[in-house]
Design a protein around this motif. Structure first.
Motif, PDB file in Angstrom:
ATOM      1  N   ALA A   1     -51.259 -17.345 -72.245  1.00  0.00           N
ATOM      2  CA  ALA A   1     -51.231 -16.092 -73.272  1.00  0.00           C
ATOM      3  C   ALA A   1     -50.428 -15.174 -73.037  1.00  0.00           C
ATOM      4  CB  ALA A   1     -52.233 -15.521 -74.117  1.00  0.00           C
ATOM      5  N   LEU A   2     -50.962 -14.990 -71.794  1.00  0.00           N
ATOM      6  CA  LEU A   2     -49.969 -13.579 -71.148  1.00  0.00           C
ATOM      7  C   LEU A   2     -48.423 -13.701 -71.396  1.00  0.00           C
ATOM      8  CD1 LEU A   2     -49.797 -10.975 -69.825  1.00  0.00           C
ATOM      9  CD2 LEU A   2     -50.544 -12.489 -67.900  1.00  0.00           C
ATOM     10  N   LEU A   3     -48.507 -15.024 -70.943  1.00  0.00           N
ATOM     11  CA  LEU A   3     -46.965 -15.678 -70.775  1.00  0.00           C
ATOM     12  C   LEU A   3     -46.093 -15.384 -71.672  1.00  0.00           C
ATOM     13  CD1 LEU A   3     -47.600 -18.775 -68.925  1.00  0.00           C
ATOM     14  CD2 LEU A   3     -45.479 -16.787 -68.039  1.00  0.00           C
ATOM     15  N   LYS A   4     -47.082 -15.634 -72.986  1.00  0.00           N
ATOM     16  CA  LYS A   4     -45.856 -15.201 -74.630  1.00  0.00           C
ATOM     17  C   LYS A   4     -45.824 -14.232 -74.507  1.00  0.00           C
ATOM     18  CE  LYS A   4     -48.341 -19.886 -76.911  1.00  0.00           C
ATOM     19  NZ  LYS A   4     -49.223 -19.912 -78.111  1.00  0.00           N
ATOM     20  N   LEU A   5     -46.639 -12.687 -73.993  1.00  0.00           N
ATOM     21  CA  LEU A   5     -46.649 -12.076 -74.424  1.00  0.00           C
ATOM     22  C   LEU A   5     -45.445 -11.657 -74.022  1.00  0.00           C
ATOM     23  CD1 LEU A   5     -50.395 -10.364 -73.895  1.00  0.00           C
ATOM     24  CD2 LEU A   5     -48.603  -9.772 -76.201  1.00  0.00           C
ATOM     25  N   ILE A   6     -45.406 -11.821 -71.913  1.00  0.00           N
ATOM     26  CA  ILE A   6     -44.185 -11.639 -71.508  1.00  0.00           C
ATOM     27  C   ILE A   6     -42.840 -11.809 -72.180  1.00  0.00           C
ATOM     28  CG2 ILE A   6     -42.604 -12.208 -69.360  1.00  0.00           C
ATOM     29  CD1 ILE A   6     -45.661 -12.290 -68.281  1.00  0.00           C
ATOM     30  N   ASP A   7     -42.791 -13.006 -72.353  1.00  0.00           N
ATOM     31  CA  ASP A   7     -41.797 -13.531 -73.697  1.00  0.00           C
ATOM     32  C   ASP A   7     -41.187 -12.709 -74.697  1.00  0.00           C
ATOM     33  OD1 ASP A   7     -39.675 -15.856 -73.984  1.00  0.00           O
ATOM     34  OD2 ASP A   7     -40.841 -16.020 -75.314  1.00  0.00           O
TER      35      ASP A   7
ATOM     36  N   ASP B   1     -52.066  -5.677 -64.138  1.00  0.00           N
ATOM     37  CA  ASP B   1     -51.223  -5.970 -63.219  1.00  0.00           C
ATOM     38  C   ASP B   1     -51.380  -6.867 -62.088  1.00  0.00           C
ATOM     39  OD1 ASP B   1     -50.393  -2.204 -61.575  1.00  0.00           O
ATOM     40  OD2 ASP B   1     -51.855  -2.917 -63.792  1.00  0.00           O
ATOM     41  N   THR B   2     -52.718  -7.302 -62.408  1.00  0.00           N
ATOM     42  CA  THR B   2     -53.559  -8.525 -61.247  1.00  0.00           C
ATOM     43  C   THR B   2     -53.099  -9.692 -62.357  1.00  0.00           C
ATOM     44  OG1 THR B   2     -55.517  -6.975 -60.241  1.00  0.00           O
ATOM     45  CG2 THR B   2     -55.713  -9.796 -60.827  1.00  0.00           C
TER      46      THR B   2
ATOM     47  N   GLN C   1     -46.512 -13.676 -61.163  1.00  0.00           N
ATOM     48  CA  GLN C   1     -45.154 -13.020 -60.049  1.00  0.00           C
ATOM     49  C   GLN C   1     -45.328 -14.889 -58.799  1.00  0.00           C
ATOM     50  OE1 GLN C   1     -44.337  -9.623 -58.397  1.00  0.00           O
ATOM     51  NE2 GLN C   1     -42.558 -10.281 -58.364  1.00  0.00           N
ATOM     52  N   ALA C   2     -46.452 -14.952 -58.561  1.00  0.00           N
ATOM     53  CA  ALA C   2     -46.708 -15.571 -57.229  1.00  0.00           C
ATOM     54  C   ALA C   2     -46.240 -17.226 -57.883  1.00  0.00           C
ATOM     55  CB  ALA C   2     -47.783 -15.187 -56.661  1.00  0.00           C
ATOM     56  N   LYS C   3     -46.485 -17.342 -58.291  1.00  0.00           N
ATOM     57  CA  LYS C   3     -46.384 -19.569 -58.906  1.00  0.00           C
ATOM     58  C   LYS C   3     -44.936 -19.094 -59.444  1.00  0.00           C
ATOM     59  CE  LYS C   3     -51.216 -19.452 -60.474  1.00  0.00           C
ATOM     60  NZ  LYS C   3     -52.016 -20.690 -61.654  1.00  0.00           N
ATOM     61  N   GLY C   4     -43.799 -17.814 -59.432  1.00  0.00           N
ATOM     62  CA  GLY C   4     -42.942 -18.416 -59.391  1.00  0.00           C
ATOM     63  C   GLY C   4     -42.812 -18.091 -61.100  1.00  0.00           C
ATOM     64  N   TRP C   5     -43.412 -17.888 -62.363  1.00  0.00           N
ATOM     65  CA  TRP C   5     -43.332 -17.770 -63.703  1.00  0.00           C
ATOM     66  C   TRP C   5     -42.374 -16.587 -64.756  1.00  0.00           C
ATOM     67  CZ3 TRP C   5     -48.805 -19.887 -64.673  1.00  0.00           C
ATOM     68  CH2 TRP C   5     -48.727 -21.877 -64.255  1.00  0.00           C
TER      69      TRP C   5
ATOM     70  N   GLN D   1     -39.609  -1.225 -66.087  1.00  0.00           N
ATOM     71  CA  GLN D   1     -38.771  -2.811 -65.922  1.00  0.00           C
ATOM     72  C   GLN D   1     -39.504  -3.806 -66.713  1.00  0.00           C
ATOM     73  OE1 GLN D   1     -39.114  -1.335 -62.076  1.00  0.00           O
ATOM     74  NE2 GLN D   1     -37.348  -2.101 -61.605  1.00  0.00           N
ATOM     75  N   ARG D   2     -38.898  -4.548 -67.612  1.00  0.00           N
ATOM     76  CA  ARG D   2     -39.189  -5.012 -68.116  1.00  0.00           C
ATOM     77  C   ARG D   2     -40.005  -6.466 -68.354  1.00  0.00           C
ATOM     78  NH1 ARG D   2     -38.986  -4.899 -73.866  1.00  0.00           N
ATOM     79  NH2 ARG D   2     -37.915  -3.512 -73.322  1.00  0.00           N
ATOM     80  N   TRP D   3     -40.602  -7.276 -67.775  1.00  0.00           N
ATOM     81  CA  TRP D   3     -40.937  -8.768 -67.553  1.00  0.00           C
ATOM     82  C   TRP D   3     -40.840  -9.549 -68.310  1.00  0.00           C
ATOM     83  CZ3 TRP D   3     -43.261  -9.525 -62.251  1.00  0.00           C
ATOM     84  CH2 TRP D   3     -43.221  -8.185 -61.652  1.00  0.00           C
ATOM     85  N   ARG D   4     -39.969 -10.637 -67.685  1.00  0.00           N
ATOM     86  CA  ARG D   4     -39.393 -12.042 -68.122  1.00  0.00           C
ATOM     87  C   ARG D   4     -39.410 -13.068 -67.795  1.00  0.00           C
ATOM     88  NH1 ARG D   4     -35.711  -9.922 -71.730  1.00  0.00           N
ATOM     89  NH2 ARG D   4     -35.014  -7.454 -71.184  1.00  0.00           N
ATOM     90  N   LEU D   5     -39.202 -14.125 -68.776  1.00  0.00           N
ATOM     91  CA  LEU D   5     -39.999 -15.915 -67.833  1.00  0.00           C
ATOM     92  C   LEU D   5     -38.764 -16.605 -66.964  1.00  0.00           C
ATOM     93  CD1 LEU D   5     -41.592 -17.632 -71.233  1.00  0.00           C
ATOM     94  CD2 LEU D   5     -42.833 -16.397 -69.182  1.00  0.00           C
ATOM     95  N   THR D   6     -38.742 -16.939 -66.257  1.00  0.00           N
ATOM     96  CA  THR D   6     -38.053 -17.977 -65.282  1.00  0.00           C
ATOM     97  C   THR D   6     -38.067 -19.604 -65.518  1.00  0.00           C
ATOM     98  OG1 THR D   6     -39.800 -18.489 -63.910  1.00  0.00           O
ATOM     99  CG2 THR D   6     -39.410 -16.361 -63.280  1.00  0.00           C
ATOM    100  N   ASP D   7     -37.344 -19.742 -65.727  1.00  0.00           N
ATOM    101  CA  ASP D   7     -36.900 -21.139 -66.249  1.00  0.00           C
ATOM    102  C   ASP D   7     -38.311 -21.909 -65.987  1.00  0.00           C
ATOM    103  OD1 ASP D   7     -34.775 -20.083 -66.638  1.00  0.00           O
ATOM    104  OD2 ASP D   7     -33.716 -21.233 -64.908  1.00  0.00           O
ATOM    105  N   ALA D   8     -39.322 -21.977 -64.568  1.00  0.00           N
ATOM    106  CA  ALA D   8     -40.054 -22.284 -64.650  1.00  0.00           C
ATOM    107  C   ALA D   8     -41.035 -22.357 -65.319  1.00  0.00           C
ATOM    108  CB  ALA D   8     -40.707 -22.420 -62.951  1.00  0.00           C
ATOM    109  N   GLY D   9     -41.512 -20.352 -65.783  1.00  0.00           N
ATOM    110  CA  GLY D   9     -42.330 -19.945 -66.866  1.00  0.00           C
ATOM    111  C   GLY D   9     -42.071 -20.609 -67.525  1.00  0.00           C
TER     112      GLY D   9
END
Length: 304
Positions: free
Chosen positions: A220-226, A262-263, A269-273, A290-298
């Motif tokens: 769910a958080l990954l979708k928000l970041i995306d 934050d947590t 971020q520690a997982k590289g996503w 500063q906006r957060w974005r998904l990496t390719d792994a994410g």
């Protein structure tokens, strides 16, 4: 209430002969069948039926020949008389038509089976290419079912699915390592798997060094970041904080900036996503962060 058992006498099946001597042969057989029948006569009937074959017997009787044990004495005498006369009758037209229809049905089923197998192989090929390692299909040699042996999927290396489900090398993906009665798998076959559980695990397995798939909360958080609503903001007073700006928080300081994540984002971020932009951008609420974005792994993890 007492049960009553009734015996129903079925009428004799009428023949459809394709030769003119049928009536004469039938009448002579009726006369010969009167009285007791000896073993020598039975032996003659068996010898004629074995030597002439089922098709000839069918042609003589004018109907399907199920075997000497399932015909009357008159039918048996007909075989003897027709053999003595040297008759070579043709098969009844109805039998010929039924056989032609059965052959056409068999050919149609074989063609449909070939097409179905080809489609199943292609579907398996498309599924197998998504696996992290090469997979083989192997048949269970211990147990068989109505449709033959169940075909399982196996890998040459250990794999894992979910949080910690292990799939040992050489075993079916559907098996657990501690199974008391493991499958006895044969060699690899060029056929698609038929085990439903194995097919389900093909899309879920990963190598031991690959990261685990995201939990429901992480997804769910990954979708928000995306969607671009998670930013690192710097309030006028206080330390930088990571906020979900899509919703206001009333339980923490600076709640008007958004929900504090934050947590959770730090773990991603520690997982590289996920990763943070170097340059700040302006949000819809007028803040700069500063906006957060998904990496390719994410992105891959979000689609897992």
């Amino acid at each position: 209430m007492r049960r009553r058992v009734g015996i129903v006498l079925l009428p004799e099946v009428a023949g459809e002969p394709a030769y003119p001597e049928f009536a004469e042969v039938r009448e002579q057989a009726r006369r010969s069948s009167r009285g007791p029948i000896g073993m020598d006569t039975v032996g003659r009937m068996e010898e004629v039926a074995a030597r002439r074959g089922g098709d000839w017997c069918t042609a003589v009787l004018g109907r399907s020949f199920p075997g000497l044990r399932h015909v009357s004495t008159v039918d048996g005498w007909m075989l003897i008389i027709a053999d003595t006369r040297g008759l070579e009758p043709a098969l009844p037209p109805r039998i010929v038509e039924e056989r032609q229809a059965a052959e056409e049905l068999r050919v149609g089923r074989e063609r449909a089976a070939v097409v179905e197998l080809s489609m199943a192989k292609e579907a398996w090929r498309q599924l197998a290419v998504k696996a992290p390692v090469p997979l083989t299909v192997r048949e269970n040699t211990r147990h068989t079912g109505p449709r033959g042996s169940l075909r399982h999927v196996a890998a040459a290396v250990d794999l894992v699915s979910g949080r910690s489900r292990m799939h040992k090398a050489g075993m079916g993906l559907c098996e657990t390592p501690e199974r008391a009665n493991p499958l006895q798998l044969g060699g690899a076959v060029d056929l698609p798997p038929t085990c439903t559980r194995c097919r389900e695990f093909v899309a879920k397995v990963r190598t031991l060094d690959a990261p685990a798939p995201p939990t429901a909360a992480e997804a769910a958080l990954l979708k928000l970041i995306d969607s671009g609503v998670v930013l690192t903001l710097r309030p006028a007073r206080g330390q930088p904080t990571i906020r979900d700006t899509s919703q206001r928080s009333h339980g923490v300081a600076w709640g008007h900036l958004g929900r504090k994540v934050d947590t959770a984002v730090t773990k991603l971020q520690a997982k590289g996503w996920v990763q943070k932009d170097e340059k700040p951008t302006k949000t819809d609420t007028g803040q700069h962060g500063q906006r957060w974005r998904l990496t390719d792994a994410g992105t891959s993890a979000m689609g897992a």
